[in-house]
Design an enzyme around this catalytic site. Structure first.
Site, mmCIF file in Angstrom:
data_model
loop_
_atom_site.group_PDB
_atom_site.id
_atom_site.type_symbol
_atom_site.label_atom_id
_atom_site.label_comp_id
_atom_site.label_asym_id
_atom_site.label_seq_id
_atom_site.Cartn_x
_atom_site.Cartn_y
_atom_site.Cartn_z
ATOM 1 N N ASP A 144 3.026 -0.278 -1.331
ATOM 2 C CA ASP A 144 2.062 0.231 -2.296
ATOM 3 C C ASP A 144 0.646 0.285 -1.739
ATOM 4 O O ASP A 144 0.310 -0.379 -0.762
ATOM 5 C CB ASP A 144 2.089 -0.607 -3.580
ATOM 6 N N GLU A 156 3.285 -4.972 -4.199
ATOM 7 C CA GLU A 156 2.755 -6.254 -3.733
ATOM 8 C C GLU A 156 1.395 -6.546 -4.351
ATOM 9 O O GLU A 156 1.034 -7.702 -4.551
ATOM 10 C CB GLU A 156 2.644 -6.264 -2.205
ATOM 11 N N GLU A 157 0.637 -5.496 -4.655
ATOM 12 C CA GLU A 157 -0.750 -5.658 -5.091
ATOM 13 C C GLU A 157 -0.900 -5.932 -6.580
ATOM 14 O O GLU A 157 -2.025 -6.080 -7.065
ATOM 15 C CB GLU A 157 -1.552 -4.394 -4.736
ATOM 16 N N ARG A 202 0.693 -19.152 11.455
ATOM 17 C CA ARG A 202 0.426 -20.557 11.156
ATOM 18 C C ARG A 202 1.674 -21.161 10.541
ATOM 19 O O ARG A 202 2.273 -20.584 9.625
ATOM 20 C CB ARG A 202 -0.747 -20.697 10.183
ATOM 21 N N HIS A 205 -8.892 -3.941 1.927
ATOM 22 C CA HIS A 205 -9.398 -3.740 0.569
ATOM 23 C C HIS A 205 -10.814 -3.152 0.562
ATOM 24 O O HIS A 205 -11.580 -3.368 -0.387
ATOM 25 C CB HIS A 205 -9.351 -5.036 -0.253
#
Length: 396
Positions: free
Chosen positions: A82, A140-141, A181, A367
């Site tokens: 998306d 996802e957003e 990480r 973004h």
């Protein structure tokens, strides 16, 4: 093993131009969360060209399985599809053609990379044992997150993957590098919506009114003590208000004030406790000043946990593919990602793909309306993902 590595690297380089073309097509035709109809159709066509049998899932999601020799485990690879409600300002040939919609978070890169990895893995299916599940995820957003919906609809079953890998662009690293990480990497996220109701009137007659702007100001300041004085200092937490609407005027006190904010942390226990404390503070403080505060907490994604064993294998395999100097250790990040749902349901690793260029271009943050990538990253992403998947399948 070195022959297989060289083969994957050669294929990734040979197909890089095709991957760039796929990414540019996706970038030019972005679609918002849960509206990725054309994107899903494009992905389906591309997978069918490889001889695969993609299936729809969770509305606009797509799932396909690459089957190698029988008898091995399954690894899942995820890409989100998306875009964001942002007007692109880049002047490039592949600029968004959908007004107000832009791939400003690199999901076009993720989708094209997974398509490239699928091409490589399909050509190598006689060389590995097990299967690779391709998960092209919507939404996802936007809450509740497409990952949660895909899991509910069985994406992690039949067959169940032994591990899940996800990749995300990272403009702080140059193309050709990745970052990762082990353990807790990204925060949980909750959305806060507050309406404070008082009594509006003339700004010169405050004694006749009940000022919700003043109440909102007290709540904004007081709420910070929940993080500074109630949270364990060893548990990262963020409380931010990013939207305040007090629709009065220089001489008009409004009847109500509306606020939106976010709360993020790395502990589910503290997250739940903080929700209770926030509600008590907001409602109690407003009441003490004669007003009413209505607080809605929309529970978002959990924190993202990179499995130590999967992450260690990913790090070692990436060092083989890229060179150890190009595998970077990252710090915790307070942003959130719905890949966290996969990380809570299966051993997983979510790593970052460098997208900046050596000359300092392409460093705009995700973004933003100027986000773009050094497309040299598309020579890295697909091959690395294919290599990581095969290393997971080789785990005894």
């Amino acid at each position: 093993m070195s022959d297989l590595l060289a083969t994957i690297q050669e294929k990734a380089a040979r197909y890089a131009a095709d991957t760039v073309a796929q990414r540019r097509h996706l970038h030019a035709h972005p679609e918002l969360s849960f509206e990725e109809t054309n994107t899903a159709a494009f992905v389906t066509r591309e997978l069918e060209k490889l001889g695969l049998h993609p299936q729809p899932l969770a509305g606009t999601g797509v799932v396909a399985l690459i089957e190698g020799r029988e008898g091995g485990p399954t690894v899942a690879l995820r890409a989100d599809m998306d875009a964001l409600p942002i007007q692109e300002t880049n002047e490039v040939a592949y600029k968004s053609t959908n007004p107000g919609v832009m791939h400003a978070c690199g999901h076009d890169v993720h989708t094209a990379s997974l398509l490239g990895a699928a091409r490589i893995l399909t050509e190598l299916k006689n060389d590995f044992t097990g299967s690779v599940k391709l998960m092209f995820q919507p939404g996802e957003e936007r809450l509740p997150g497409g990952a949660s919906l895909m899991i509910k609809e069985g994406v992690l079953e039949n067959p169940r993957p032994a591990s899940v890998l996800g990749q995300h662009v990272f403009p702080r690293l140059p193309a050709g590098q990745i970052g990762l990480r082990s353990g807790q990497y990204m925060a949980s996220t909750d959305e806060l919506y507050l309406t404070i109701r008082g009594k509006g009137g003339h700004g010169a007659m405050p004694e006749s009114n009940l000022d919700p702007v003043l109440v909102a100001a007290h709540i904004i300041v007081a709420a910070q003590q929940i993080v500074s004085r109630r949270a364990d200092p060893k548990t990262p937490s963020v409380l931010s208000f990013g939207k305040v609407i007090a629709n009065g005027a220089t001489n008009v006190i409004p009847d109500s004030v509306y606020l939106e904010g976010t709360f993020r942390t790395f502990s589910e226990e503290w997250r739940n406790q903080a929700h209770v404390l926030l509600r008590q503070l907001c409602e109690g403080l407003a009441a003490s000043m004669g007003a009413v505060c209505e607080l809605e907490i929309r529970r978002g994604y959990p924190y993202l946990e990179n499995d130590p064993a999967v992450t260690a294998r990913t790090k070692a395999a990436a060092a083989q593919y890229l060179g150890a100097e190009n595998v970077i250790e990252l710090d915790q990040w307070m942003a959130a990602e719905d890949f966290a749902y996969f990380s809570q349901a299966a051993p997983a690793c979510f790593y970052r793909l460098g997208t900046a260029s050596a000359d300092g271009r392409f460093t705009s943050s995700v973004h933003t309306p100027t986000f773009d990538i050094d497309e040299a990253a598309l020579a890295t992403g697909p091959g690395l993902m294919a290599w990581l998947a095969l290393q997971e399948l080789a785990v005894k």
